[in-house]
Write a protein that holds these residues in place. Sequence first.
Motif, short mmCIF file in Angstrom:
data_model
loop_
_atom_site.label_atom_id
_atom_site.label_comp_id
_atom_site.label_asym_id
_atom_site.label_seq_id
_atom_site.Cartn_x
_atom_site.Cartn_y
_atom_site.Cartn_z
N GLN A 252 0.83 -1.20 0.00
CA GLN A 252 0.00 0.00 0.00
C GLN A 252 0.86 1.25 0.00
O GLN A 252 0.52 2.26 -0.63
N ALA A 253 2.00 1.21 0.70
CA ALA A 253 2.91 2.35 0.69
C ALA A 253 3.39 2.64 -0.73
O ALA A 253 3.52 3.81 -1.14
N TYR A 254 3.66 1.60 -1.48
CA TYR A 254 4.05 1.78 -2.88
C TYR A 254 2.89 2.37 -3.68
O TYR A 254 3.07 3.34 -4.44
N LEU A 255 1.71 1.78 -3.53
CA LEU A 255 0.56 2.23 -4.32
C LEU A 255 0.19 3.68 -4.02
O LEU A 255 -0.37 4.38 -4.87
N VAL B 36 15.02 4.67 -3.50
CA VAL B 36 14.05 4.07 -2.58
C VAL B 36 12.85 5.00 -2.43
O VAL B 36 12.89 6.17 -2.82
N LEU B 37 11.77 4.47 -1.85
CA LEU B 37 10.65 5.33 -1.50
C LEU B 37 11.09 6.35 -0.46
O LEU B 37 11.82 6.03 0.48
N ARG B 38 10.59 7.57 -0.59
CA ARG B 38 10.89 8.62 0.39
C ARG B 38 9.96 8.42 1.59
O ARG B 38 8.74 8.55 1.48
N THR B 39 10.51 8.07 2.73
CA THR B 39 9.73 7.86 3.95
C THR B 39 10.38 8.65 5.09
O THR B 39 11.49 9.17 4.94
N ARG B 40 9.69 8.72 6.22
CA ARG B 40 10.27 9.41 7.37
C ARG B 40 11.55 8.73 7.81
O ARG B 40 12.52 9.40 8.22
N ALA C 140 12.58 1.33 -5.03
CA ALA C 140 11.46 1.65 -5.92
C ALA C 140 11.93 2.50 -7.08
O ALA C 140 12.68 3.47 -6.89
N GLY C 141 11.47 2.15 -8.28
CA GLY C 141 11.70 3.00 -9.43
C GLY C 141 10.69 4.14 -9.44
O GLY C 141 9.63 4.07 -8.81
N GLN C 142 10.99 5.18 -10.19
CA GLN C 142 10.06 6.30 -10.29
C GLN C 142 8.72 5.89 -10.92
O GLN C 142 7.70 6.54 -10.70
N VAL C 143 8.74 4.78 -11.63
CA VAL C 143 7.52 4.27 -12.25
C VAL C 143 6.46 3.91 -11.21
O VAL C 143 5.28 3.75 -11.54
N VAL C 144 6.85 3.83 -9.94
CA VAL C 144 5.89 3.49 -8.89
C VAL C 144 4.68 4.42 -8.92
O VAL C 144 3.55 4.02 -8.59
N GLY C 145 4.89 5.67 -9.32
CA GLY C 145 3.79 6.63 -9.33
C GLY C 145 2.76 6.38 -10.41
O GLY C 145 1.71 7.03 -10.41
N LEU C 146 3.02 5.43 -11.33
CA LEU C 146 2.09 5.12 -12.40
C LEU C 146 1.40 3.77 -12.20
O LEU C 146 0.65 3.32 -13.07
#
Length: 353
Positions: free
Chosen positions: A212-215, A235-239, A318-324
């Motif tokens: 879900q964090a990815y989605l 990577v995903l930007r997280t706290r 995560a690749g930037q494609v995660v946003g799509l």
Amino acid sequence: MSPVLRTRLTELVGVRHPIVQTGMGYVSGARLTAATANAGGLGVIASATMSLDELRSAIREVRRRTSAPFGVNLRADATDARERVELAIAESVRVVSFALAPRRDLIARLRDAGVVTIPSVGALPHAEKVAAWGADAVIVQGGEGGGHTGAVPTSLLLPQVVDAVDIPVVAAGGFFDGRGLVAALAYGAAGIAMGTRFLLTSDSTVGASVKQAYLDSGPTDTVVTTRIDGLPHRVLRTRFVERLERSGRITAVAGALGRAVALRRITGTTWPALVRDGFAARRGRELSWAQTLLAANTPVLLRAAMVDDRADLGVMSAGQVVGLIDDLPSCAELIDRIVAEADECLARLTTAR
């Protein structure tokens, strides 16, 4: 299916579709690899986070689930890299891919045994080098890809490599659908490789909260950091990642030492083996000892997210494609969809006036 989708890659490895599922630590186990293979793509077991016995079991489990070709991804700088190569040969694995820099002697041993070798590279000189060493194909990852990555985007790196080497080139970094497959083929690639897209399938064993964090992420919600293992890592930007980014050098190294202790406890690795792996990681890469120590972070931090389902305590390549990406299809649904979209795209192009 359009004959255009039968490429040098499909002929080389014997798969139906020119689509590769990349090796992702704690993600690309037997289940995901077999599901990809059964769907007609090239599934790849990630072995870096497995012991030799675990790797052997994973290979045999994939073979129990499918008769299709599949691969194993290795780290050439691992202390037991030679043993892993011999295991792949003994178990009749069709393909061996390499994370980070491969070794010439390992490529030669695999080729002599009839195993297809496909290193992953992020720069033109590296592609030229492995081609000269006898690699059968190469995966080229542009800067938008997840995990360890370079700075040159796929749209620039891919044509450079295609023009420079005469082996099949597989494009990685930014791919998720049939349009991307057609674009890669137009550049001269023989197929595409995807990590983030396969992680976000129902066949992936990654936990629900991490998926879900990815989605929930957009195209700008990734960051390239060297705070994880001393090398550029998307990577995903997280706290948690932001805290790593803000930490001072002493704090970062102290944290890496603690995670090295945790890695030893989780895997049963001895201290001498950790030291040997540290020397191997530094070899030819000009890493400081602080960076070498940081390299112990990756398995532990990936495990926290990918195995323990703790998006708050681990890192998520995560690749930037995660946003799509906004769904969790099965591997079969995903690959069928990509092939259908590619066929439709090719039909539009050939009938356009």
